[in-house]
Design a protein around this motif. Sequence first.
Motif, short mmCIF file in Angstrom:
data_model
loop_
_atom_site.label_atom_id
_atom_site.label_comp_id
_atom_site.label_asym_id
_atom_site.label_seq_id
_atom_site.Cartn_x
_atom_site.Cartn_y
_atom_site.Cartn_z
N THR B 54 -22.75 31.39 -27.23
CA THR B 54 -23.38 30.48 -26.26
C THR B 54 -22.62 29.16 -26.18
N GLU B 58 -21.02 27.72 -22.81
CA GLU B 58 -21.48 26.43 -22.28
C GLU B 58 -20.32 25.44 -22.12
N GLY B 62 -18.94 23.86 -18.43
CA GLY B 62 -18.91 22.41 -18.26
C GLY B 62 -20.20 21.75 -18.68
N PHE B 63 -21.03 22.44 -19.44
CA PHE B 63 -22.32 21.90 -19.86
C PHE B 63 -22.25 21.29 -21.26
N ARG B 64 -21.12 21.46 -21.92
CA ARG B 64 -21.02 20.99 -23.30
C ARG B 64 -19.60 20.50 -23.51
N ASP B 83 -17.48 18.45 -8.03
CA ASP B 83 -18.44 19.25 -7.27
C ASP B 83 -17.79 20.44 -6.56
N ARG B 86 -17.48 23.02 -9.09
CA ARG B 86 -18.83 23.52 -9.38
C ARG B 86 -19.26 24.57 -8.33
N ALA B 87 -18.85 24.33 -7.08
CA ALA B 87 -19.26 25.24 -5.99
C ALA B 87 -18.64 26.62 -6.16
N VAL B 91 -23.51 30.18 -12.49
CA VAL B 91 -24.07 30.19 -13.84
C VAL B 91 -25.45 30.81 -13.78
N LEU B 93 -28.82 31.08 -15.51
CA LEU B 93 -29.55 30.39 -16.56
C LEU B 93 -30.81 31.16 -16.89
N SER B 95 -34.36 30.87 -17.11
CA SER B 95 -35.41 29.93 -16.75
C SER B 95 -36.65 30.25 -17.55
N TYR B 114 -27.02 23.92 -1.05
CA TYR B 114 -25.99 23.04 -1.62
C TYR B 114 -24.58 23.60 -1.46
N PHE B 115 -24.49 24.92 -1.24
CA PHE B 115 -23.16 25.53 -1.17
C PHE B 115 -22.59 25.54 0.24
N VAL B 161 -30.23 33.15 -8.27
CA VAL B 161 -29.87 31.73 -8.22
C VAL B 161 -28.43 31.54 -8.69
#
Lengths: 283, 313
Positions: B54, B58, B62-64, B83, B86-87, B91, B93, B95, B114-115, B161
């Motif tokens: 993990t 991560e 780019g989350f860590r 961004d 990111r597009a 990922v 997740l 939830s 957003y995309f 998602v």
Amino acid sequence: MNPTRHAIGLGLRRGWTEFVLSLRSPQDQGFYLFMGLATLTYLWLNRDSEVAGTDLLLPTVALPSLLGALLAFGVIIGPAYSLAMEREDGTLLRHKALPHGMQGYVTGQLLYHSIGLVPLLLVILVPGFLLFDGLMSEPSGWLTFAWVLVLGLLATLPIGMVLGSVVPSVQKVGTWGMLPVLAVTAISGIFAPLQSLWGWVQVVAQVFPTYWIGLGMRSAFLPDAAAAAELGGSWRTGMTVLVLLAWAVAGLLVTPRVLRRMARRQSGSQVLEAKEAALQWVK
Amino acid sequence: MSAVFPPGRADEPVVRVRGLQMSYGSHDVLTGVDLDVHAGEVVCLLGPNGAGKTTTIEILEGFRLRSGGDVQVLGEDPAQGGDAWRARVGVVLQSWRDHARWTPRRLLEQLGGYFAPYATPERSRPYDLDWLLDTVGLTENADRKIGTLSGGQRRRLDVAVGIIGRPELLFLDEPTAGFDPQARRDFHDLVHRLSDLEGTSILLTTHDLAEAERLADRILILASGRIVAEGSAEALTRQVAGNAEVRWAREGEHFVHATDDPTPFVRRLFEQHGDEITDLEVRRASLEDTYIAMVQRFESGNPTAPTLAEVAR
């Protein structure tokens, strides 16, 4: 297509959707109803008492003060809870994984908590005007009401966002957020005039926006003569604008930084840890 | 033994990790991870709990922030990924209770929006909503409140998602945890479809060996903070010495023999004993045997096997 503007548009739609969903939820309907009933009951029970030093009745003076206090309290505690909660449940992480997602998320929060005030104001104002006479002395007071509302929002929303970003967990919003905000509300001249408190308490109260929002609201609803009962015998309109603006500017400078720092530390394993901690809590 | 790509090749890997290190205080989680994911590849990161799967994923998401080493994801350092980067990354997740009042359709519409600024003539973004709902198997539940969905349906939503922006690279951290067998199979089909039809590169973690075997073009085994073996499931299995077991009975007695090459052994067995042999059984080492052998070898701190991570340099 400018992605930032696009994300803000999506954030506004998000805030509106959250608002509509909240209006349809029995839980939130119950909250609004309770707030309305509690406020009106307090005013009704004191409908005949006169406010010392004036010829005004208590509901006339207390209603604007209460509106101010509810505004400040709701707009600080609301976002604080939302943010702390949505950090833990993964809502924020979902947005972090999107291009310009955080901008949209924050926009949505700001809109949602701002328009969330509308039903709260309505459940108090509409029955209030039906039950009590002479609440609004001059029609021009509505203009003052509007700018105090907007400035008050700008001054307090960032505080809520910062609180929600720095509290370690949802359970801590009570001690870190609720208690201090309640304490400030208690000394902000809502239930008792500021002059009846010790000098240093008066100074502390005037540092925070709650007192000024309450003062601004009173200046909107009450006749000019009532200013005599205030600290310094005046509405101190210029000072009100200045203090609220200062808070708004400070919020504008600090909040994005705090939010960015908080967002940087979001990760899937953090959400999972929060989930496990919360499940323990339930047991 | 493992894929070695000469430097300067035109098709740069979509993920390139060299000497990745991560420590929390004095505790080293990753001690030097090297890995590549190439365009269109499905790579599976396999490893025991606490091995750093993990953490690795991560960091790539780019989350860590990593403690050291060189990481390139789609040509950028994920720690600084903007961004536009990111597009292009998806990922998935896990939830929990978010958006309980929303419906899957409404949420996907909102998040997919957003995309839109990142659509290109070759790659429309986001995916068509109805197609996506159908693909993950959520059409029937598209207008129910998310709070009322079952765990499996929720995970389907998580996958939707994760891929709604039509990512070039998709990260999946234990994607099928909590899936029932049917949902698991549907999910595997979806991964194949994304990889085959869309050319999506996929990096996933799991500790389900059967899943790794079914999905991955290449499996990386992470143990003690680094990659201790990599290859296809078949190649990995071949690496473990004595990878087959021959069992038989003769005159009421049972025998077991471990061998690398069971065919000549069985032939000799019959030449020697002919009809006396009964209950013959040849069992190839499974990926599970290989995995357990490798992990044990590295976690005991005595890696006598060839250290593949170094070979890969």
